[in-house]
Write a protein that holds these residues in place. Structure first.
Motif, mmCIF file in Angstrom:
data_model
loop_
_atom_site.group_PDB
_atom_site.id
_atom_site.type_symbol
_atom_site.label_atom_id
_atom_site.label_comp_id
_atom_site.label_asym_id
_atom_site.label_seq_id
_atom_site.Cartn_x
_atom_site.Cartn_y
_atom_site.Cartn_z
ATOM 1 N N UNK A 152 0.866 -1.172 0.000
ATOM 2 C CA UNK A 152 0.000 0.000 0.000
ATOM 3 C C UNK A 152 0.904 1.224 0.000
ATOM 4 N N UNK A 153 0.873 1.970 -1.082
ATOM 5 C CA UNK A 153 1.761 3.131 -1.228
ATOM 6 C C UNK A 153 1.647 4.080 -0.030
ATOM 7 N N UNK A 154 0.444 4.288 0.478
ATOM 8 C CA UNK A 154 0.237 5.220 1.581
ATOM 9 C C UNK A 154 0.816 4.697 2.896
ATOM 10 N N UNK A 155 0.838 3.386 3.080
ATOM 11 C CA UNK A 155 1.377 2.818 4.312
ATOM 12 C C UNK A 155 2.878 2.554 4.210
ATOM 13 N N UNK A 156 3.383 2.350 3.004
ATOM 14 C CA UNK A 156 4.780 1.973 2.826
ATOM 15 C C UNK A 156 5.701 3.188 2.614
ATOM 16 N N UNK A 157 5.164 4.375 2.758
ATOM 17 C CA UNK A 157 5.982 5.583 2.600
ATOM 18 C C UNK A 157 6.527 5.942 3.967
#
Length: 114
Positions: free
Chosen positions: A108-113
């Motif tokens: 998940x791009x939002x969680x993995x940033x």
């Protein structure tokens, strides 16, 4: 009695220069690796066997691919290189226990940033 011959379904996922494209029947959906927002793995019960599946999402499109798609293994190998956060053995983890969906968010791009 006349029988109509069913058209063979096209199910293929193939790598492109900077991404991949998913072929499902007459529809082709293209993605760049950089536009992927979320990857979700899950399993579908097919009565006597299970089928490992992947939901691929960007901001504007969503597709599904399964382990039965032509090109699946090449795609998965490249996907794991592109998204090192994805557990390399995610398919095996989702496979057990049998006959349960085991939906798992792989990326998940939002969680993995950071």
């Amino acid at each position: 009695m006349f029988w109509t011959k069913k058209k063979k379904r096209i199910e293929k996922i193939e790598l492109t220069e900077n991404g991949f494209q998913v072929h499902y029947d007459d529809k082709i959906t293209q993605f760049q690796w950089s536009e992927i927002e979320k990857l979700t793995g899950f399993k579908v019960d097919r009565l006597t066997t299970d089928n490992i599946c992947l939901k691929i999402e960007s901001k504007t499109k969503t597709v599904y691919a399964t382990e039965e798609f032509q090109g699946w293994r090449n795609f998965i190998d490249k996907m794991i290189n592109e998204f090192p956060q994805v557990d390399k053995i995610w398919e095996g983890i989702i496979a057990k226990p049998a006959f349960k969906r085991n939906e798992t968010e792989l990326y998940n791009r939002n969680k993995n940033v950071g």
